[in-house]
Design a protein around this motif. Sequence first.
Motif, PDB file in Angstrom:
ATOM      1  N   ARG A  91      36.252  38.475  18.034  1.00 40.99           N
ATOM      2  CA  ARG A  91      36.311  37.138  17.429  1.00 40.99           C
ATOM      3  C   ARG A  91      35.320  37.054  16.285  1.00 40.99           C
ATOM      4  NH1 ARG A  91      32.738  32.892  20.343  1.00 40.99           N
ATOM      5  NH2 ARG A  91      31.170  34.212  21.313  1.00 40.99           N
ATOM      6  N   ARG A  92      35.630  36.144  15.364  1.00 39.45           N
ATOM      7  CA  ARG A  92      34.754  35.928  14.215  1.00 39.45           C
ATOM      8  C   ARG A  92      34.239  34.502  14.217  1.00 39.45           C
ATOM      9  NH1 ARG A  92      38.188  38.532   9.267  1.00 39.45           N
ATOM     10  NH2 ARG A  92      38.301  40.606  10.168  1.00 39.45           N
ATOM     11  N   LEU A  93      32.988  34.355  13.817  1.00 41.81           N
ATOM     12  CA  LEU A  93      32.385  33.024  13.734  1.00 41.81           C
ATOM     13  C   LEU A  93      31.587  32.930  12.441  1.00 41.81           C
ATOM     14  CD1 LEU A  93      30.558  32.358  17.133  1.00 41.81           C
ATOM     15  CD2 LEU A  93      32.535  31.154  16.231  1.00 41.81           C
ATOM     16  N   PRO A  94      31.616  31.767  11.774  1.00 44.92           N
ATOM     17  CA  PRO A  94      30.665  31.584  10.661  1.00 44.92           C
ATOM     18  C   PRO A  94      29.247  31.726  11.205  1.00 44.92           C
ATOM     19  CG  PRO A  94      32.286  29.801  10.738  1.00 44.92           C
ATOM     20  CD  PRO A  94      32.459  30.592  12.001  1.00 44.92           C
ATOM     21  N   LEU A  95      28.359  32.325  10.406  1.00 39.22           N
ATOM     22  CA  LEU A  95      26.977  32.529  10.866  1.00 39.22           C
ATOM     23  C   LEU A  95      26.338  31.204  11.293  1.00 39.22           C
ATOM     24  CD1 LEU A  95      24.513  34.345  11.297  1.00 39.22           C
ATOM     25  CD2 LEU A  95      23.993  34.076   8.854  1.00 39.22           C
ATOM     26  N   GLY A  96      26.675  30.122  10.570  1.00 42.34           N
ATOM     27  CA  GLY A  96      26.104  28.813  10.893  1.00 42.34           C
ATOM     28  C   GLY A  96      26.499  28.317  12.277  1.00 42.34           C
ATOM     29  N   GLU A  97      27.630  28.802  12.811  1.00 44.63           N
ATOM     30  CA  GLU A  97      28.022  28.425  14.176  1.00 44.63           C
ATOM     31  C   GLU A  97      27.484  29.422  15.195  1.00 44.63           C
ATOM     32  OE1 GLU A  97      32.259  27.734  14.520  1.00 44.63           O
ATOM     33  OE2 GLU A  97      32.240  26.683  12.595  1.00 44.63           O
ATOM     34  N   PHE A  98      27.200  30.644  14.724  1.00 42.81           N
ATOM     35  CA  PHE A  98      26.704  31.679  15.643  1.00 42.81           C
ATOM     36  C   PHE A  98      25.267  31.391  16.081  1.00 42.81           C
ATOM     37  CE2 PHE A  98      24.462  35.818  16.157  1.00 42.81           C
ATOM     38  CZ  PHE A  98      25.098  36.231  17.319  1.00 42.81           C
ATOM     39  N   VAL A  99      24.411  31.036  15.127  1.00 40.49           N
ATOM     40  CA  VAL A  99      23.003  30.761  15.465  1.00 40.49           C
ATOM     41  C   VAL A  99      22.919  29.304  15.903  1.00 40.49           C
ATOM     42  CG1 VAL A  99      20.614  30.817  14.687  1.00 40.49           C
ATOM     43  CG2 VAL A  99      22.252  32.456  13.753  1.00 40.49           C
ATOM     44  N   LYS A 100      22.584  29.083  17.178  1.00 41.37           N
ATOM     45  CA  LYS A 100      22.690  27.731  17.734  1.00 41.37           C
ATOM     46  C   LYS A 100      21.329  27.058  17.949  1.00 41.37           C
ATOM     47  CE  LYS A 100      26.324  26.776  20.334  1.00 41.37           C
ATOM     48  NZ  LYS A 100      27.411  26.580  19.377  1.00 41.37           N
ATOM     49  N   GLY A 101      20.264  27.826  17.941  1.00 38.64           N
ATOM     50  CA  GLY A 101      18.948  27.228  18.174  1.00 38.64           C
ATOM     51  C   GLY A 101      17.891  28.304  18.142  1.00 38.64           C
ATOM     52  N   ASN A 102      16.664  27.897  18.501  1.00 39.46           N
ATOM     53  CA  ASN A 102      15.555  28.849  18.550  1.00 39.46           C
ATOM     54  C   ASN A 102      15.874  29.918  19.596  1.00 39.46           C
ATOM     55  OD1 ASN A 102      13.161  30.188  18.778  1.00 39.46           O
ATOM     56  ND2 ASN A 102      11.908  28.359  19.127  1.00 39.46           N
ATOM     57  N   ARG A 103      16.199  31.140  19.128  1.00 38.28           N
ATOM     58  CA  ARG A 103      16.549  32.281  19.993  1.00 38.28           C
ATOM     59  C   ARG A 103      17.804  32.034  20.814  1.00 38.28           C
ATOM     60  NH1 ARG A 103      12.385  35.950  18.824  1.00 38.28           N
ATOM     61  NH2 ARG A 103      10.619  34.757  18.077  1.00 38.28           N
ATOM     62  N   LYS A 104      18.669  31.150  20.326  1.00 42.04           N
ATOM     63  CA  LYS A 104      19.939  30.890  21.009  1.00 42.04           C
ATOM     64  C   LYS A 104      21.096  31.198  20.073  1.00 42.04           C
ATOM     65  CE  LYS A 104      18.641  27.084  24.060  1.00 42.04           C
ATOM     66  NZ  LYS A 104      17.608  26.299  23.389  1.00 42.04           N
ATOM     67  N   THR A 105      22.066  31.961  20.566  1.00 49.29           N
ATOM     68  CA  THR A 105      23.252  32.234  19.755  1.00 49.29           C
ATOM     69  C   THR A 105      24.501  31.992  20.593  1.00 49.29           C
ATOM     70  OG1 THR A 105      23.539  34.549  20.403  1.00 49.29           O
ATOM     71  CG2 THR A 105      22.012  34.118  18.577  1.00 49.29           C
ATOM     72  N   ALA A 106      25.643  32.052  19.918  1.00 51.52           N
ATOM     73  CA  ALA A 106      26.917  31.888  20.605  1.00 51.52           C
ATOM     74  C   ALA A 106      27.420  33.211  21.184  1.00 51.52           C
ATOM     75  CB  ALA A 106      27.952  31.322  19.622  1.00 51.52           C
ATOM     76  N   ARG A 107      26.600  34.251  21.127  1.00 54.02           N
ATOM     77  CA  ARG A 107      27.018  35.561  21.666  1.00 54.02           C
ATOM     78  C   ARG A 107      27.129  35.501  23.192  1.00 54.02           C
ATOM     79  NH1 ARG A 107      25.390  40.548  23.679  1.00 54.02           N
ATOM     80  NH2 ARG A 107      23.298  39.837  24.182  1.00 54.02           N
ATOM     81  N   ARG A 108      28.253  35.998  23.702  1.00 53.48           N
ATOM     82  CA  ARG A 108      28.393  36.101  25.156  1.00 53.48           C
ATOM     83  C   ARG A 108      27.748  37.416  25.604  1.00 53.48           C
ATOM     84  NH1 ARG A 108      33.755  33.247  24.249  1.00 53.48           N
ATOM     85  NH2 ARG A 108      34.758  35.251  23.944  1.00 53.48           N
ATOM     86  N   PRO A 109      27.314  37.507  26.866  1.00 52.02           N
ATOM     87  CA  PRO A 109      26.544  38.690  27.288  1.00 52.02           C
ATOM     88  C   PRO A 109      27.290  40.017  27.120  1.00 52.02           C
ATOM     89  CG  PRO A 109      26.425  36.957  28.952  1.00 52.02           C
ATOM     90  CD  PRO A 109      27.395  36.476  27.923  1.00 52.02           C
ATOM     91  N   ASP A 110      28.628  39.954  27.120  1.00 51.93           N
ATOM     92  CA  ASP A 110      29.388  41.226  27.018  1.00 51.93           C
ATOM     93  C   ASP A 110      29.793  41.532  25.573  1.00 51.93           C
ATOM     94  OD1 ASP A 110      31.195  39.127  26.763  1.00 51.93           O
ATOM     95  OD2 ASP A 110      32.801  40.137  27.873  1.00 51.93           O
ATOM     96  N   GLU A 111      29.252  40.783  24.610  1.00 53.82           N
ATOM     97  CA  GLU A 111      29.673  40.976  23.217  1.00 53.82           C
ATOM     98  C   GLU A 111      28.621  41.734  22.399  1.00 53.82           C
ATOM     99  OE1 GLU A 111      32.570  37.279  22.062  1.00 53.82           O
ATOM    100  OE2 GLU A 111      30.421  36.860  22.138  1.00 53.82           O
ATOM    101  N   ILE A 112      29.131  42.578  21.507  1.00 52.74           N
ATOM    102  CA  ILE A 112      28.278  43.270  20.535  1.00 52.74           C
ATOM    103  C   ILE A 112      28.565  42.682  19.162  1.00 52.74           C
ATOM    104  CG2 ILE A 112      27.924  45.503  19.363  1.00 52.74           C
ATOM    105  CD1 ILE A 112      28.324  46.851  22.029  1.00 52.74           C
ATOM    106  N   LEU A 113      27.516  42.400  18.418  1.00 50.47           N
ATOM    107  CA  LEU A 113      27.730  41.962  17.026  1.00 50.47           C
ATOM    108  C   LEU A 113      28.025  43.237  16.222  1.00 50.47           C
ATOM    109  CD1 LEU A 113      25.542  39.445  14.993  1.00 50.47           C
ATOM    110  CD2 LEU A 113      27.110  41.105  14.020  1.00 50.47           C
ATOM    111  N   ALA A 114      29.281  43.408  15.883  1.00 55.12           N
ATOM    112  CA  ALA A 114      29.725  44.673  15.293  1.00 55.12           C
ATOM    113  C   ALA A 114      29.528  44.699  13.783  1.00 55.12           C
ATOM    114  CB  ALA A 114      31.187  44.917  15.628  1.00 55.12           C
TER     115      ALA A 114
END
Length: 278
Positions: free
Chosen positions: A135-158
């Motif tokens: 899946r693809r996300l705009p960077l602005g939606e990926f970074v959600k807070g201080n040390r928080k992202t929308a990455r799920r634990p089984d995902e690699i940022l490729a």
Amino acid sequence: MYLRPRTLQEAVTALAQRGGQILSGGTDFFPALGERPAPTPIVDVSAITELRGISFEQDYVSIGGLTTWSDVIRTPLAPCFDGLKAAAREVGSVQIQNRGTVAGNLCNASPAADGIPPLLALDAEVELVSEAETRRLPLGEFVKGNRKTARRPDEILARIMVPRALEDARSVFLKLGSRRYLVISIVKVAAVVQADGKGKVRQARVAVGSCSAVAQRLYDLERDLVGKNLGREVIDFVLPVHLCDLSPIDDVRATAAYRRDAALTLVRRAIEACTEAR
Ligand SMILES: Cc1cc2nc3c(=O)[nH]c(=O)nc-3n(C[C@H](O)[C@H](O)[C@H](O)COP(=O)(O)OP(=O)(O)OC[C@H]3O[C@@H](n4cnc5c(N)ncnc54)[C@H](O)[C@@H]3O)c2cc1C
């Protein structure tokens, strides 16, 4: 357990079957671990060569997640990437730039991450790969807070994908710290400005970091700059109200008031640098 997969497929399979923490350059991972024992399992992705390097597709430039900051500096890129290259030169020291990766910087999601503002200003998207989907996300939606992202634990940022529409735009990155090198920033600003060929601003993108939990685009300012004449006078249109959505904090590095003031100055300097005659 320590795993060092050689392919993206092996890595996502390992994460799906066993879970675990991803290790890349380790320059955020190990300092965060401190004296504690390493969690198990560790999925060390640093041998996945297919995720390293920058390639050019028809509509976008693709930055592999394992691309190091030194790789970014060394790769010939269009002017709109000058800001990202300047940010790369500011990440720690040369040793850190040789190990630290772009994906590691984004996934660590520090409010002080130098890679986030220039990539936000380039309208970058991130590609997240798991065994189940890509899946693809705009960077602005990926970074959600201080040390928080929308990455799920089984995902690699490729990879990070930057649209080529602004390739001829000028860009800069300015970082203010309490000393010149090896410093966590007080404020940083990335700007990308495209001229229309008739002496006016066609498009502008401005992002400010270290003045809120997540780096912010200044959308109102970007809109107000469109159509303005290039040259020094353009900075007269940069007003304190354009920075009103920032929420800087007081900390050991600076007061909130100082950060807000410095941010305004840096935004003006960044816009000026992108619009001055050469
Ligand atoms: C002395 C020193 C100075 C520094 N100075 C700066 C600085 O000036 N500016 C700055 O921005 N940063 C700085 N950093 C932080 C760091 O170097 C960067 O953030 C770097 O880009 C992190 O990349 P890495 O590959 O080392 O990440 P790692 O430490 O390997 O990982 C960081 C986090 O991202 C996750 N991760 C890594 N890769 C992936 C991936 N592909 N997919 C999903 N998750 C992933 C990891 O699980 C971990 O949570 C500094 C660090 C040190 C030690």
